[in-house]
Scaffold this motif. Structure first.
Motif, PDB file in Angstrom:
ATOM      1  N   LEU A 158     -11.383  -6.007 -10.229  1.00 35.74           N
ATOM      2  CA  LEU A 158     -10.820  -4.764 -10.753  1.00 35.74           C
ATOM      3  C   LEU A 158     -10.529  -4.809 -12.246  1.00 35.74           C
ATOM      4  O   LEU A 158      -9.931  -3.868 -12.774  1.00 35.74           O
ATOM      5  CB  LEU A 158      -9.528  -4.430  -9.989  1.00 35.74           C
ATOM      6  CG  LEU A 158      -9.706  -4.103  -8.507  1.00 35.74           C
ATOM      7  CD1 LEU A 158      -8.350  -3.872  -7.857  1.00 35.74           C
ATOM      8  CD2 LEU A 158     -10.602  -2.902  -8.319  1.00 35.74           C
ATOM      9  N   THR A 192     -14.221   2.630  -9.255  1.00 35.00           N
ATOM     10  CA  THR A 192     -14.521   2.090  -7.934  1.00 35.00           C
ATOM     11  C   THR A 192     -14.300   3.175  -6.884  1.00 35.00           C
ATOM     12  O   THR A 192     -13.832   4.279  -7.188  1.00 35.00           O
ATOM     13  CB  THR A 192     -13.601   0.895  -7.580  1.00 35.00           C
ATOM     14  OG1 THR A 192     -12.270   1.378  -7.323  1.00 35.00           O
ATOM     15  CG2 THR A 192     -13.562  -0.131  -8.715  1.00 35.00           C
ATOM     16  N   PHE A 214     -19.250  -0.581  -4.086  1.00 37.84           N
ATOM     17  CA  PHE A 214     -17.854  -0.629  -4.502  1.00 37.84           C
ATOM     18  C   PHE A 214     -17.634   0.018  -5.860  1.00 37.84           C
ATOM     19  O   PHE A 214     -16.662   0.745  -6.077  1.00 37.84           O
ATOM     20  CB  PHE A 214     -17.386  -2.086  -4.525  1.00 37.84           C
ATOM     21  CG  PHE A 214     -15.940  -2.273  -4.865  1.00 37.84           C
ATOM     22  CD1 PHE A 214     -14.949  -1.996  -3.933  1.00 37.84           C
ATOM     23  CD2 PHE A 214     -15.563  -2.739  -6.120  1.00 37.84           C
ATOM     24  CE1 PHE A 214     -13.604  -2.172  -4.241  1.00 37.84           C
ATOM     25  CE2 PHE A 214     -14.231  -2.923  -6.443  1.00 37.84           C
ATOM     26  CZ  PHE A 214     -13.252  -2.633  -5.505  1.00 37.84           C
ATOM     27  N   THR A 227       0.829  -1.214   0.000  1.00 40.52           N
ATOM     28  CA  THR A 227       0.000   0.000   0.000  1.00 40.52           C
ATOM     29  C   THR A 227       0.863   1.263   0.000  1.00 40.52           C
ATOM     30  O   THR A 227       0.476   2.277  -0.585  1.00 40.52           O
ATOM     31  CB  THR A 227      -0.944   0.024   1.219  1.00 40.52           C
ATOM     32  OG1 THR A 227      -0.182  -0.055   2.437  1.00 40.52           O
ATOM     33  CG2 THR A 227      -1.917  -1.145   1.168  1.00 40.52           C
ATOM     34  N   LEU A 268     -12.177   2.831  -4.499  1.00 41.98           N
ATOM     35  CA  LEU A 268     -10.823   2.704  -3.974  1.00 41.98           C
ATOM     36  C   LEU A 268     -10.062   4.013  -4.115  1.00 41.98           C
ATOM     37  O   LEU A 268     -10.195   4.721  -5.110  1.00 41.98           O
ATOM     38  CB  LEU A 268     -10.062   1.601  -4.716  1.00 41.98           C
ATOM     39  CG  LEU A 268     -10.564   0.171  -4.528  1.00 41.98           C
ATOM     40  CD1 LEU A 268      -9.700  -0.800  -5.319  1.00 41.98           C
ATOM     41  CD2 LEU A 268     -10.614  -0.215  -3.057  1.00 41.98           C
ATOM     42  N   LYS A 269      -9.247   4.306  -3.109  1.00 45.28           N
ATOM     43  CA  LYS A 269      -8.426   5.505  -3.124  1.00 45.28           C
ATOM     44  C   LYS A 269      -6.962   5.117  -3.355  1.00 45.28           C
ATOM     45  O   LYS A 269      -6.589   3.949  -3.281  1.00 45.28           O
ATOM     46  CB  LYS A 269      -8.581   6.269  -1.802  1.00 45.28           C
ATOM     47  CG  LYS A 269     -10.010   6.702  -1.512  1.00 45.28           C
ATOM     48  CD  LYS A 269     -10.069   7.504  -0.244  1.00 45.28           C
ATOM     49  CE  LYS A 269     -11.468   7.947   0.148  1.00 45.28           C
ATOM     50  NZ  LYS A 269     -12.509   7.817  -0.826  1.00 45.28           N
ATOM     51  N   ILE A 309      -7.074  -4.352  -2.001  1.00 42.29           N
ATOM     52  CA  ILE A 309      -8.084  -5.358  -1.664  1.00 42.29           C
ATOM     53  C   ILE A 309      -7.366  -6.531  -1.011  1.00 42.29           C
ATOM     54  O   ILE A 309      -6.431  -7.096  -1.577  1.00 42.29           O
ATOM     55  CB  ILE A 309      -8.845  -5.832  -2.915  1.00 42.29           C
ATOM     56  CG1 ILE A 309      -9.658  -4.695  -3.513  1.00 42.29           C
ATOM     57  CG2 ILE A 309      -9.762  -7.013  -2.573  1.00 42.29           C
ATOM     58  CD1 ILE A 309     -10.352  -5.063  -4.817  1.00 42.29           C
ATOM     59  N   SER A 336       0.489   3.982  -2.965  1.00 41.74           N
ATOM     60  CA  SER A 336       0.040   5.337  -2.634  1.00 41.74           C
ATOM     61  C   SER A 336       0.836   6.409  -3.362  1.00 41.74           C
ATOM     62  O   SER A 336       0.400   7.559  -3.436  1.00 41.74           O
ATOM     63  CB  SER A 336       0.129   5.566  -1.124  1.00 41.74           C
ATOM     64  OG  SER A 336       1.479   5.603  -0.692  1.00 41.74           O
ATOM     65  N   ASP A 388      -4.940   2.053  -1.725  1.00 38.00           N
ATOM     66  CA  ASP A 388      -5.819   0.997  -1.217  1.00 38.00           C
ATOM     67  C   ASP A 388      -5.470  -0.355  -1.839  1.00 38.00           C
ATOM     68  O   ASP A 388      -5.130  -0.444  -3.021  1.00 38.00           O
ATOM     69  CB  ASP A 388      -7.280   1.319  -1.525  1.00 38.00           C
ATOM     70  CG  ASP A 388      -7.881   2.331  -0.568  1.00 38.00           C
ATOM     71  OD1 ASP A 388      -7.227   2.645   0.451  1.00 38.00           O
ATOM     72  OD2 ASP A 388      -9.005   2.804  -0.836  1.00 38.00           O
ATOM     73  N   VAL A 403     -10.717  -3.920   2.428  1.00 33.03           N
ATOM     74  CA  VAL A 403      -9.701  -3.051   1.845  1.00 33.03           C
ATOM     75  C   VAL A 403      -8.775  -2.524   2.938  1.00 33.03           C
ATOM     76  O   VAL A 403      -9.233  -2.103   4.000  1.00 33.03           O
ATOM     77  CB  VAL A 403     -10.366  -1.849   1.123  1.00 33.03           C
ATOM     78  CG1 VAL A 403      -9.306  -0.932   0.516  1.00 33.03           C
ATOM     79  CG2 VAL A 403     -11.337  -2.333   0.053  1.00 33.03           C
ATOM     80  N   SER A 422      -5.846   0.383   3.673  1.00 40.54           N
ATOM     81  CA  SER A 422      -5.332   1.649   3.149  1.00 40.54           C
ATOM     82  C   SER A 422      -3.843   1.775   3.425  1.00 40.54           C
ATOM     83  O   SER A 422      -3.248   0.970   4.153  1.00 40.54           O
ATOM     84  CB  SER A 422      -6.076   2.826   3.792  1.00 40.54           C
ATOM     85  OG  SER A 422      -5.634   3.015   5.127  1.00 40.54           O
TER      86      SER A 422
END
Length: 328
Positions: A112, A203, A191, A16, A205-206, A211, A20, A209, A176, A178
């Motif tokens: 995804l 989605t 989602f 992650t 998701l940030k 899964i 990021s 993130d 999820v 982060s």
């Protein structure tokens, strides 16, 4: 393919952290690598998570299942508990792709996978999903694979997953993690995002993130199935698919859950369609009325208008099978 860095994640926090700052997660890579070869996606770095401990299927305290994000589609479809308690999910997985791809594709990656819209894959064509604001070539182009529900004036691409349709019917949740180490669960119903004027956001998701698992509730009552209508018997995306569960009380439909693939911009579920079935006698007319409710807001194009009657026939056939009665 453009050059990229390759980083093997040592744990979820490492994955992650890299994600990021722009790294793209790779597991099976069955969709991502194709997109990279075509330069539809050109990440600066890939973060390989295949050595992480996310490959188990475990019972939860409430009697459901926790499916690790790296469980392969083949292993999930073959799992005894899945086959016994969630047969629609097993059938959906086995109807997708090919045996070789199912051996490699993962649960998290399946959720995804990107649209199979012809114009999304063709970098010479404008595509709001690939390059926001450039336009949608599909509007006046070939639309046989495209959605008729949940579309917008900016995008009419359909969602390609079979697995996600079954999981939508089963009320799955996505776990999820982060980049801050926080873990949250997102209902699959929340989602995916509708295209609206931001079809490139698919989605909730940030950045950063990951899964880590999919959670299924305790096995629901009733009969389940997954029916897929496609151009050929294997290795083809759905024109229309239905994941369905029905609980019968004599001739009366009790609880029911339906999700649809091939027709929506995301795995599609319609509460009004389900409500029209609950408490009703199982007849072809009842099924047809529910289908009409589902399709009331359909917006077909020239090439995919056939999906409207095909969806209705597929739903009627699916419900006839599950209700176990001659409804002619």
């Amino acid at each position: 393919m453009k050059p990229f860095d390759y980083i093997r994640a040592t744990d979820t926090s490492h994955a992650t952290e890299i994600a990021s700052v722009g790294g793209v997660i790779i597991a099976g890579g069955t969709n991502l690598l194709d997109l990279m070869k075509l330069e539809v996606m050109a990440p600066d770095a890939l973060v390989d998570i295949n050595r992480l401990d996310l490959k188990t299927i475990n019972r939860t305290d409430d009697g459901g299942l926790r499916i690790g994000a790296l469980v392969s589609n083949s292993d999930l479809a073959a799992d005894r508990t899945v086959r016994a308690d969630y047969p629609a999910l097993s059938l959906a997985l086995l109807s997708g792709a090919s045996g070789q791809l199912r051996n490699k594709a993962t649960t998290g990656g399946n959720l995804l996978q990107r649209s199979r819209c012809y114009y999304f894959y063709d970098t010479a064509m404008p595509c709001n999903k690939r390059e926001p604001g450039t336009g949608c070539q599909a509007m006046d182009g070939a639309t046989r694979l495209h959605a008729i529900l949940g579309t917008s004036e900016h995008c009419i691409a359909s969602h390609p997953s079979d697995m996600a349709v079954a999981m939508r019917m089963l009320d799955a949740e996505v776990e999820v993690e982060s980049s801050r180490g926080e873990v949250r669960t997102v209902p699959l119903s929340d989602f995916y995002t509708l295209p609206g004027d931001t079809p490139h956001i698919e989605t909730v998701l940030k950045s950063g993130d990951l899964i880590t698992a999919v959670l299924l509730p305790a096995a629901p009552v009733g009969q389940q199935t997954y029916r897929k209508v496609r151009d050929r018997a294997s290795y083809a995306f759905a024109m229309v698919s239905v994941a369905a569960r029905v609980q019968m009380d004599g001739d009366t439909i009790g609880d029911v859950a339906l999700a649809f693939g091939g027709i929506g911009s995301q795995p599609w579920r319609d509460a009004d369609c389900e409500a029209a079935l609950k408490g009703q006698t199982a007849t072809k007319d009842t099924f047809a009325r529910a289908a009409d409710i589902l399709l009331a807001d359909a917006a077909p194009r020239r090439d995919n208008a056939f999906k409207v009657p095909l969806t209705k026939r597929t739903l009627i056939a699916t419900l006839t099978e599950l209700c176990g009665k001659d409804t002619a």
